[in-house]
Design an enzyme around this catalytic site. Structure first.
Site, short mmCIF file in Angstrom:
data_model
loop_
_atom_site.label_atom_id
_atom_site.label_comp_id
_atom_site.label_asym_id
_atom_site.label_seq_id
_atom_site.Cartn_x
_atom_site.Cartn_y
_atom_site.Cartn_z
N CYS A 117 1.71 8.01 5.43
CA CYS A 117 2.79 8.87 5.92
C CYS A 117 2.86 10.16 5.11
O CYS A 117 2.74 10.14 3.90
CB CYS A 117 4.13 8.18 5.74
SG CYS A 117 4.60 7.10 7.06
N ARG A 399 2.87 1.42 13.81
CA ARG A 399 2.47 0.98 12.47
C ARG A 399 3.44 -0.05 11.90
O ARG A 399 3.05 -0.89 11.10
CB ARG A 399 2.45 2.18 11.50
CG ARG A 399 1.27 3.09 11.64
CD ARG A 399 1.29 4.13 10.53
NE ARG A 399 1.66 3.48 9.28
CZ ARG A 399 2.34 4.05 8.29
NH1 ARG A 399 2.71 5.30 8.38
NH2 ARG A 399 2.63 3.39 7.20
#
Ligand code: UD1
Length: 421
Positions: A117, A399
């Site tokens: 991320c 995810r």
């Protein structure tokens, strides 16, 4: 094929939703199986993309990973590598949690520098300094971290500068195999740390104090496989509680421990929601009046979780007044705010503070998930926006959320996944 999530706002939600095992725990439990050569079983594993990536990390090392219904059987008896390639680590920062287990088992590791991320700098300095105190030597070259222990692993007394979740976990996983006693001070106290310590103890380790700021470890040199059940996902639970706060006529969330959500539940009550917790762990939320603004600041557990910051910002966006959200854990974790502004929210960013002036109504718009939690929060905003919201880049959501769209649809949301145009 790329997909988007289409959500049409205005429906009321009601019913029960069950959350899965915690993503942030399952990934580390999977990595920990490397420590005890043999066949370990992990139960209550979410069916999400990050688990697939960690399974590939293990397979690359030579492990055999068999998947059942929310269950993984991982055979680490015949590992033939201690190298984790860039293609996998670049996809998911949590791959770095393989470092501690490889060091515990082999005394060495070669792990690509992580990606994941884009939420702040997410440095590795505390992982490195902590492991160095145990006798690990590091070199970095060509995008890889090379770890070795020429003089073996020895116990140490290490104080973290900040209670980093990942650094605490790596230190615990290497420390269990160090000679003598290791003390981790200013350790992270997240429920996922406790879950990992429980699994390590079931594998033959001696870890005490997980969940408190000081973790004591007595080093051992014989570990074995185990069977372990993953703790419930408090962040997934918190996400559905916000859905219930936004537009619920009684949403019950099952599968997480309400004690892991003390502060988020307190904030939801301050914001005008009725929240009840049952003996069976059920959490039920309803809201009758307007959303009352509340200030929130994220902090390490038991503080307010950074992983629920975006979801609560979506709630504040339609509150009856102004609130301030302060992000103290990650730099640059407000990318979600600019997408929410495109839906009509009134948000001003000042460094790590977001000043949110509630608006009467959000308006549906095409928006893109900036990251995992931000993506989930955009869908939440879409539930109460006027008209249609189309959320793209939903691979971020996949995810970490299993069947997010189906679960919201089962509660009554008008939502679907469609091919992207
Ligand atoms: C984990 C969670 C993530 C959650 C976060 C905080 C997983 C897979 N991810 O991430 O969802 O948001 O905890 O609860 O479990 N830092 C350093 N140096 C280090 C390590 C961290 O400066 O060596 C900084 C980071 O840049 C960040 C802060 O410390 O600003 C917190 O990071 P950390 O607690 O380590 O989070 P993660 O383990 O990466």
């Amino acid at each position: 094929m790329k997909e988007v999530i289409k959500v049409r706002g205005g429906r009321r939600l009601a019913g029960t939703v069950k959350v899965e095992g915690a993503k942030n725990s399952a990934l580390k439990l999977m990595a920990a199986t490397v420590i005890g050569a043999g066949c370990s079983t992990i139960e209550n594993v979410p069916d999400i993309a990050d688990v697939d990536i960690m399974a590939q990390v293990l397979t690359t090392l030579g492990a055999k990973v068999e998947r059942g219904d929310h269950k993984l059987i991982i055979d680490t008896s015949a590992l033939d590598s201690y190298e984790t390639p860039y293609e996998l680590v670049a996809k998911m920062r949590a791959s770095i949690s393989i470092l501690g287990p490889l060091i515990a088992r082999y005394g060495c590791a070669k792990v690509a520098m992580p990606g994941g991320c884009q939420i702040g700098s997410r440095k590795l300095d505390m992982h490195i300094a902590g492991l160095e105190s145990l006798g690990v030597q590091f070199e970095t070259s060509h995008g890889f971290i090379h770890a070795s222990t020429p003089n073996g692993l020895h116990g140490a007394d290490f104080m973290l500068e900040f209670p980093s979740v990942g650094a605490t976990e790596n230190l615990m996983m290497a420390g269990i195999a160090a000679k003598g006693e290791t003390i981790i001070d200013n350790a992270a106290r997240e429920p996922e740390i406790v879950d990992l310590a429980n699994m390590l103890n079931a594998m033959g380790a001696c870890v005490e104090g997980a969940g408190s700021p000081t973790i004591h470890i007595e080093g051992r040199n014989d570990f074995h496989p185990c069977v372990h059940r993953t703790v419930g996902d408090r962040i997934e639970a918190g996400t559905f509680l916000v859905a219930g706060a936004l537009c619920g006529d009684g949403v019950t969330v099952l599968g997480a421990d309400p004690k892991h959500l003390n502060l988020p539940i307190r904030k939801l009550r301050q914001m005008g929601c009725e929240v009840e917790t049952g003996d069976d762990g059920a959490i039920t939320i309803k809201r009758h009046g307007e959303i009352i603004p509340a200030d929130i600041q994220t902090l390490p557990f038991p503080g307010f979780p950074t992983d629920l910051q975006a979801q609560f910002m979506a709630l504040s966006a339609i509150a009856n007044g102004a609130s301030v959200i302060t992000e103290n854990v990650f730099e640059n974790r407000f990318m979600f705010a600019s997408e929410l502004t495109r839906m009509g929210a009134d948000i001003r960013l000042e460094g790590h503070h977001a000043l949110i002036q509630g608006v009467r109504q959000l308006s549906g718009a095409p928006v893109a998930s900036p990251d995992l939690r931000g993506g989930a929060a955009l869908v939440l905003a879409g539930l109460v926006a006027e008209g249609e919201t189309v959320v793209s880049a939903i691979e971020h959501i996949d995810r970490g959320y299993e069947r997010y769209v189906q679960k919201l649809a089962a509660l009554g949301a008008d939502i679907e996944r469609c091919p992207a145009l």
